[in-house]
Design a protein around this motif. Structure first.
Motif, PDB file in Angstrom:
ATOM      1  N   ASN A 173       0.870  -1.169   0.000  1.00 51.22           N
ATOM      2  CA  ASN A 173       0.000   0.000   0.000  1.00 51.22           C
ATOM      3  C   ASN A 173       0.906   1.217   0.000  1.00 51.22           C
ATOM      4  N   TYR A 174       0.990   1.867  -1.152  1.00 54.45           N
ATOM      5  CA  TYR A 174       1.904   2.986  -1.289  1.00 54.45           C
ATOM      6  C   TYR A 174       1.480   4.171  -0.432  1.00 54.45           C
ATOM      7  N   ALA A 175       0.202   4.371  -0.277  1.00 52.46           N
ATOM      8  CA  ALA A 175      -0.282   5.508   0.507  1.00 52.46           C
ATOM      9  C   ALA A 175       0.018   5.337   1.991  1.00 52.46           C
ATOM     10  N   LYS A 176      -0.069   4.090   2.472  1.00 51.16           N
ATOM     11  CA  LYS A 176       0.148   3.833   3.899  1.00 51.16           C
ATOM     12  C   LYS A 176       1.561   3.365   4.201  1.00 51.16           C
ATOM     13  N   ASN A 177       2.368   3.167   3.169  1.00 50.44           N
ATOM     14  CA  ASN A 177       3.743   2.670   3.346  1.00 50.44           C
ATOM     15  C   ASN A 177       3.761   1.355   4.116  1.00 50.44           C
ATOM     16  N   THR A 178       2.904   0.471   3.694  1.00 49.98           N
ATOM     17  CA  THR A 178       2.864  -0.849   4.309  1.00 49.98           C
ATOM     18  C   THR A 178       3.105  -1.926   3.253  1.00 49.98           C
ATOM     19  N   VAL A 179       3.616  -3.038   3.716  1.00 44.53           N
ATOM     20  CA  VAL A 179       3.780  -4.207   2.854  1.00 44.53           C
ATOM     21  C   VAL A 179       3.236  -5.407   3.618  1.00 44.53           C
ATOM     22  N   ASN A 180       2.422  -6.184   2.940  1.00 39.85           N
ATOM     23  CA  ASN A 180       1.792  -7.335   3.552  1.00 39.85           C
ATOM     24  C   ASN A 180       2.263  -8.627   2.880  1.00 39.85           C
ATOM     25  N   LEU A 181       2.193  -9.690   3.635  1.00 41.82           N
ATOM     26  CA  LEU A 181       2.498 -11.009   3.085  1.00 41.82           C
ATOM     27  C   LEU A 181       1.379 -11.951   3.511  1.00 41.82           C
ATOM     28  N   GLN A 182       0.544 -12.315   2.567  1.00 40.89           N
ATOM     29  CA  GLN A 182      -0.510 -13.281   2.821  1.00 40.89           C
ATOM     30  C   GLN A 182       0.057 -14.678   2.591  1.00 40.89           C
ATOM     31  N   MET A 183       0.023 -15.491   3.635  1.00 41.03           N
ATOM     32  CA  MET A 183       0.619 -16.820   3.560  1.00 41.03           C
ATOM     33  C   MET A 183      -0.471 -17.865   3.702  1.00 41.03           C
ATOM     34  N   ASN A 184      -0.664 -18.642   2.669  1.00 45.47           N
ATOM     35  CA  ASN A 184      -1.663 -19.704   2.665  1.00 45.47           C
ATOM     36  C   ASN A 184      -0.984 -21.067   2.543  1.00 45.47           C
ATOM     37  N   SER A 185      -1.733 -22.104   2.838  1.00 45.54           N
ATOM     38  CA  SER A 185      -1.217 -23.481   2.723  1.00 45.54           C
ATOM     39  C   SER A 185       0.127 -23.616   3.423  1.00 45.54           C
ATOM     40  N   LEU A 186       0.198 -23.116   4.622  1.00 43.66           N
ATOM     41  CA  LEU A 186       1.468 -23.120   5.346  1.00 43.66           C
ATOM     42  C   LEU A 186       1.918 -24.533   5.668  1.00 43.66           C
ATOM     43  N   LYS A 187       3.240 -24.699   5.651  1.00 43.03           N
ATOM     44  CA  LYS A 187       3.872 -25.981   5.916  1.00 43.03           C
ATOM     45  C   LYS A 187       4.790 -25.851   7.124  1.00 43.03           C
ATOM     46  N   PRO A 188       5.066 -26.950   7.804  1.00 42.76           N
ATOM     47  CA  PRO A 188       5.997 -26.855   8.942  1.00 42.76           C
ATOM     48  C   PRO A 188       7.338 -26.242   8.562  1.00 42.76           C
ATOM     49  N   GLU A 189       7.792 -26.476   7.347  1.00 41.81           N
ATOM     50  CA  GLU A 189       9.072 -25.916   6.917  1.00 41.81           C
ATOM     51  C   GLU A 189       9.024 -24.409   6.683  1.00 41.81           C
ATOM     52  N   ASP A 190       7.839 -23.811   6.784  1.00 40.17           N
ATOM     53  CA  ASP A 190       7.732 -22.360   6.722  1.00 40.17           C
ATOM     54  C   ASP A 190       8.010 -21.716   8.076  1.00 40.17           C
ATOM     55  N   THR A 191       8.194 -22.528   9.095  1.00 42.13           N
ATOM     56  CA  THR A 191       8.498 -22.006  10.424  1.00 42.13           C
ATOM     57  C   THR A 191       9.806 -21.229  10.385  1.00 42.13           C
ATOM     58  N   ALA A 192       9.750 -19.976  10.828  1.00 49.02           N
ATOM     59  CA  ALA A 192      10.914 -19.099  10.770  1.00 49.02           C
ATOM     60  C   ALA A 192      10.556 -17.755  11.399  1.00 49.02           C
ATOM     61  N   VAL A 193      11.587 -16.961  11.597  1.00 49.17           N
ATOM     62  CA  VAL A 193      11.359 -15.558  11.911  1.00 49.17           C
ATOM     63  C   VAL A 193      11.314 -14.813  10.582  1.00 49.17           C
ATOM     64  N   TYR A 194      10.263 -14.067  10.389  1.00 48.74           N
ATOM     65  CA  TYR A 194      10.065 -13.322   9.145  1.00 48.74           C
ATOM     66  C   TYR A 194      10.418 -11.860   9.384  1.00 48.74           C
ATOM     67  N   TYR A 195      11.241 -11.327   8.489  1.00 50.72           N
ATOM     68  CA  TYR A 195      11.727  -9.963   8.609  1.00 50.72           C
ATOM     69  C   TYR A 195      11.247  -9.110   7.441  1.00 50.72           C
ATOM     70  N   CYS A 196      10.798  -7.931   7.777  1.00 54.56           N
ATOM     71  CA  CYS A 196      10.462  -6.937   6.768  1.00 54.56           C
ATOM     72  C   CYS A 196      11.743  -6.201   6.376  1.00 54.56           C
ATOM     73  N   ASN A 197      11.856  -5.892   5.112  1.00 51.65           N
ATOM     74  CA  ASN A 197      13.057  -5.219   4.599  1.00 51.65           C
ATOM     75  C   ASN A 197      12.640  -4.179   3.564  1.00 51.65           C
ATOM     76  N   VAL A 198      13.226  -2.992   3.655  1.00 52.54           N
ATOM     77  CA  VAL A 198      12.962  -1.969   2.643  1.00 52.54           C
ATOM     78  C   VAL A 198      14.277  -1.334   2.230  1.00 52.54           C
ATOM     79  N   TRP A 199      14.281  -0.793   1.020  1.00 48.56           N
ATOM     80  CA  TRP A 199      15.434  -0.084   0.512  1.00 48.56           C
ATOM     81  C   TRP A 199      15.013   1.329   0.130  1.00 48.56           C
ATOM     82  N   ARG A 200      15.778   2.275   0.638  1.00 49.67           N
ATOM     83  CA  ARG A 200      15.597   3.679   0.275  1.00 49.67           C
ATOM     84  C   ARG A 200      16.909   4.120  -0.356  1.00 49.67           C
ATOM     85  N   GLY A 201      16.893   4.239  -1.645  1.00 51.01           N
ATOM     86  CA  GLY A 201      18.138   4.476  -2.350  1.00 51.01           C
ATOM     87  C   GLY A 201      19.032   3.255  -2.219  1.00 51.01           C
ATOM     88  N   THR A 202      20.230   3.449  -1.712  1.00 52.57           N
ATOM     89  CA  THR A 202      21.174   2.344  -1.553  1.00 52.57           C
ATOM     90  C   THR A 202      21.264   1.871  -0.105  1.00 52.57           C
TER      91      THR A 202
END
Length: 114
Positions: A71-100
């Protein structure tokens, strides 16, 4: 740029979760918004990213199951995760780049039980 991620938790295999990440501070010119994950004993790796202009990349192991959106207006990024598997277990990190310069959120734990 500050990033606040939310939405992690415990879910059974086959279930769904939605992760959200809100960017604040100097949010103008955020070219890339992405999600990475790091499982115990493994390196952090890309899950999905969305580039200004609409280009989207997914890791092969989530194609067809996960959907990234921004959502460009709200500066948010979402990740919809379906059909999750045990191997998806992890810490999930958001990452953004502003320039370099890249920024990381604090991580949110996703645990998928079998």
């Amino acid at each position: 740029v500050q990033l606040q991620a939310s939405g992690g938790g415990l879910v059974q295999a086959g279930g769904s979760l939605k992760l959200s990440c809100a960017a604040s501070g100097l949010t103008s010119g955020l070219k890339v918004m992405a999600w990475y994950r790091q499982a115990p004993g493994k390196q952090r790796g890309l899950v999905a990213r969305i580039i200004s202009g609409g280009s989207i990349n997914y890791a092969d192991f989530v194609k067809g199951r996960f959907t990234i959106s921004r959502n460009y207006a709200k500066n948010t990024v979402n990740l919809q995760m379906n059909s999750l598997k045990p191997e998806d277990t992890a810490v999930y990190y958001c990452n953004v780049w502003r320039g370099t310069v890249g920024y990381w959120g604090q991580g949110t734990l996703v645990t998928v039980s079998s």
